[in-house]
Each structure stands twice: as C-alpha cells, then as structure tokens.
Design a protein around this motif. Structure first.
Motif: not given
Length: 568
Positions: A270-271, A274, A361, A365-366
C-alpha cells in the motif's frame, strides 16, 4: 444525426440504430435533490411506478442517480409505447398499494449491496447533503407517506422537467406522455465539507483513489485517459504493484465534472502504491506529459465517434445536457474540439485536478508528506451546556440549547441543531446526530451519566422533519460500561479517547516515587520485626514506618484517581 422533436410537450431526441429499438424517459431529479432525512424518496417512487409492470414480457428498468432518474426499455415500438405510456400514467396516479412492500425491497437491496472503494468519496467531499447523499443509507424510507410521494412526483416528474430519447427510426405510434405541467429544475449547487484542498482521508479499502473537480471540457475528458495510461504504466507494467487501474470522467451538470482514478494494492504494497500514485500526479502537474499518450487518447475517442451507433450511444448524455442547459454538439463538432487539445491544455487540467484533489489512502498511510491536508474528522468548536460524563472513559457530553458536543482527549465532535442533517432515534434512547459536514455524534444512554431531561433537550432541539425513528434493537446488543468498544476515528463514528500526555507523565512519576518510598518503608518494617531495637529508638522507628506507609499511599493516590476517572 440526432433529431429534435416533441411528444406531448416533452422534448424528444431521435437517433438511428442498427439494433433493436430502445428508449428512455429521463427526469432532472435525483438523490442530490433530497435531504438526508428523506433520502430514498426518488428511488422509492421509481420502484412504485415500475411495480405494476412487473409481469411484462419486454426488458425494462429504472435508474436513480445523483441528479437524474430514467425509465428505459428495449423492445418493439408497440412495447415501448405501452411501457412509457404506463410509466407516465403511474407517475400521474401513483400506485401506492405496494408502498410498504417496496420499502422492504429497497432495504434489502441496500443491505445486500457490496462496498465499493468509491462509495465514501461523495460523503467526504460534500458532507451529508446534495451530492454527498449517495454515500448514505436510505434512512428516509421508514416515515415516507403516500402523500409525500405524490407531492414529490408532482414537483419533479413533469413534462418541462423531462426529456424522451429514442434509438430507432421513429416515435412509436400510440405513445402518450400524459405528465403534469411544471418547471425545469436546476442542478443543485454542490456543497463542500473540505476546508482546503488538496486533501486526503484514510479508508479501509486496499486502494488509492483520486477525486477531483475540474471544468467540463474536451481536454479534461482526454486527461482522464492520459492519467489512466500513466498510472497503468507506472504501477502495473513497470513496478508490478497494482492489478486494477481505472479512471473516469463524469460531468455534473453545472459546468464542472468529477475526474476520478483508482489503483488497487496488496496490504504489504500500500505504501508503494500510494507513493507511485502521487508521483504520477506530480509528474503530470509539472507538465511532463508524453505526446504519444495524448495521441493514443485522442485516437481512442475518435474511433468511438466513428462507429455507426455513435449518435444512438450518446442519446442519454445528450438528454443530460438538454435538461441541464449544457451545450450539445454534433459529432463533427466534438471531433473538431478533440483535435485542438494540446499538451498545454492537459497541463492546465492536471493543475486543476491537483488543486481540487481529494485523495483516499489506505489504513496506516497518509499523504501529508506530499502536500495533502488531512480532511477534518473533528469539529473546530464546541457548544455551551450541561456536562455529562461517560461511565467508562474520560469523555464528556455537552448538551446545550444550540447543539451537542462530545469531548474526548483526541478532539471534539459537535453537531448544531440548525446544521443537523438528520437524527436517528432508537426506542431505547440512543441518538445519532449527523451534521451537514458529515460529523457524526452518537449518544448511548447506557454509557453516559445522563438525566432524561438531557435527551428531551436534544429531541426538542432537532427539527421534527429531520428525526428518523429506527427499529428496536436487541437488548443484548446495547453497549454497556466497561465493555470493549471499537475505536474508529472518522466522520462515521467517534474515537475512543487516548490518555492525555500530562496524565501519563504524572502516573509514571507518582508510581516511581511510591515504589521508592514504599520499598524503603517495607525494608524498615521487616527490620523492625526481625531484629531487636533499643527501647529508646522503638517509638521513633515505628513512627517513621507509619509516616512512610502514609506517604506511599499519598504518592500512589494520583494513579488511583486517574484510573477511576477514566473508568467512570
């Protein structure tokens, strides 16, 4: 070529087709015209209109969207005439005999509906009103009456607020559109729940989603295709991070359009997804757009317009433009506009998209690091009123004449009565207030030390037409003090408060001091009991023991009080 005709005062669009005849009657009304407390009224009306036609042999259906409702079918000319004539007759004299049955069907439809990654985007961008209502359950179904549905039909389902479109060689004989007279209804003004953009919010879906609002124009529709190509190349072909890459471009009817893109991700990737997604947006934003991507996107659109069914295929969109006052163009005019799109135009769209971007997101995460601001999940202010403490944590509820606030260590949640989109009310006393900004404040009487008068203040503060009675709950399912509750920060729930930093520091210092003094006192007490002591020293030493134990209790008192306060 699309012909402009008129049938019983209803604007009519006709385009040739090589396949079976199909037709639709589209009205300028949808969920964005509702309120949260009456959400579902258009969908319910659509079902009631079609219910008496359920045994017909031909294929037909209805669709309720954000700003449009369409009744459509495919079949022979006589079948289409019969179907649309019956639809108009039912709109004029609404068959309400199946009202409660259709309500149950719609509830079942919602409960069996799968969760899609895009479902919550409208809520976060618009809040609990107009275009944001598509994110919410149809809570208004329960209290809707036959008379309210008739009034809704008389206002929105009129000949001036409708367009008939037909893919075929003629208007079917015998077709009658007996609709009441009314007025053309404008598209509702889109609200915003975002103080600033670009913004982002965290969602449990394993996907990154972009939602942007851009000016409606040919360059924007082409940009959507270019964005998809870039994301596909970066995240699937080159990095092998995503499987599903998609984009979309949807005009809103007010001169603006939503531009959306999605890329899925494995939990462990996921990171990376993104980061790759944001890198693509940044690349396009600074104008690094390939001419080959523009050429491929243009070729795809041009091929679409080259088919024999091009005019018939765009009838629904043509009707959309006619109802909203947007310009309609011939295929030649569309092609001419496409051929003028340049890399500079796409660069402008990329900057527009970034400026209005809302990014979804994955959990954990951000997007702060990329210049995106977290969409608000807490309120900026609180109300004044009576205070009620939670029984099992350090939350407190403020109930005042203007609204309600829930205060926790993480932040406040406030819903003013004047800005309350809806209040769900359960027979056991629970209340859930939903603000126009999508802030949700849930009150469980079992968890707060409240008096009945406090609930009366809330019930009298929220206007009656915004109160929704919910069905009874299983008594065993009601939350109880001390029971573990899931912490879900966001607009759809409250957060379990975290312990304040000063409390943790005080408890640590208090514990260390109590441990040192208590340990020394314990050793002194043991020594006094084991080894003999001179009589002249006995009183002094036993006095020191008493003082030591008393001091240990005093030092440990902050730990006890803070722990009890949190449990309360």
């Amino acid at each position: 070529m699309i012909q402009h005709l008129e049938t019983d005062g209803v604007p009519t669009l006709l385009a040739a087709t090589g396949g079976p005849m199909r037709a639709g009657l589209t009205f300028r009304v949808g969920t964005a015209d509702e309120t949260l407390a009456r959400h579902g009224i258009t969908h319910l009306l659509e079902h009631l209109v079609l219910a008496p036609l359920g045994t017909a042999d031909y294929h037909f259906n209805g669709a309720t969207g954000s700003t449009f409702t369409t009744f459509h079918m495919q079949g022979s000319a006589p079948d289409i005439a019969t179907f649309l004539t019956s639809v108009c007759a039912n709109l004029t004299d609404l068959p309400t005999g199946r009202l409660e049955v259709e309500k149950d069907i719609l509830r079942t439809e919602w409960s069996s509906r799968g969760s899609a990654a895009l479902d919550d985007i409208p809520l976060w961008r618009h809040g609990a009103r107009d275009h944001g209502l598509s994110s919410y359950p149809e809570w208004g179904l329960g209290r809707l009456t036959a008379e309210e549905l008739r009034q809704w039909a008389a206002r929105w389902f009129t000949r001036e607020n409708a367009v008939l479109w037909i893919a075929g060689d003629r208007v079917p004989e015998g077709l009658r559109l007996e609709l009441p007279t009314g007025t053309r209804q404008p598209v509702p003004t889109a609200s915003s729940a975002l103080p600033t953009t670009p913004a982002y919010f965290v969602h449990g879906a394993r996907a990154v989603v972009l939602d942007a609002v851009v000016r409606r124009r040919s360059a924007a529709s082409v940009f959507a295709e270019v964005l998809e190509r870039e994301l596909f190349r970066a995240l699937r072909q080159d990095a092998g991070l995503s499987y599903t890459i998609s984009s979309g471009y949807e005009p809103r009817g007010d001169g603006q359009a939503h531009l959306r893109a999605l890329a899925d991700a494995l939990a462990e990737k996921q990171d990376a997804v993104l980061g790759g997604f944001i890198d693509v947006l940044a690349k396009l934003r600074v104008g690094r757009i390939e001419q080959s991507d523009l050429d491929a996107a243009l070729a795809k659109r041009i091929d679409m317009y080259a088919t024999a069914e091009a005019d018939a295929a765009r009838l629904p969109a043509y009707a959309f433009n006619l109802l909203t006052g947007e310009p309609n163009h011939t295929i030649d005019e569309h092609l001419a506009q496409l051929k003028t799109v340049t890399l500079t135009d796409l660069h402008e769209v990329a900057q527009e998209a970034y400026a209005s971007a809302l990014l979804m997101v994955p959990d954990g995460t951000s997007a702060d690091w990329a210049g995106f601001t977290a969409a608000p999940i807490w309120s900026e202010s609180t109300v004044s009123g009576s205070t009620y403490h939670a029984r099992d944590d350090n939350c407190r509820l403020l109930v005042g004449a203007e609204g309600v606030s829930l205060i926790s260590a993480s932040g406040p949640l406030t819903v003013a009565y004047a800005d309350c989109a809806a209040m769900l009310a359960w027979p056991d006393g629970a209340r859930q207030l939903i603000g126009h900004d999508a802030i949700v404040l849930h009150i469980e009487p079992t968890l707060f030390d409240m008096r009945p008068a406090a609930m009366n203040v809330i019930d009298s503060g929220v206007p009656l037409d915004r109160q929704i009675t919910m069905p009874p709950r299983d008594p065993d399912s009601l939350p109880q003090p001390g029971a573990r509750r899931e912490a879900r920060p966001g607009r759809d729930s409250r957060t379990r408060p975290k312990r304040a930093g000063w409390e943790t520091l005080l408890m640590v210092l208090s514990g260390l001091a109590a441990l040192v003094v208590g340990g020394f006192t314990l050793l002194l007490t043991i020594g006094m009991l084991i080894e003999p002591t001179a009589e002249e020293d006995v009183a002094v030493l036993w006095g020191a023991v008493v003082v030591g134990w008393l001091l240990t209790v005093i030092l440990a008192l902050p730990i006890v009080l803070l722990t009890r306060g949190r449990r309360r």
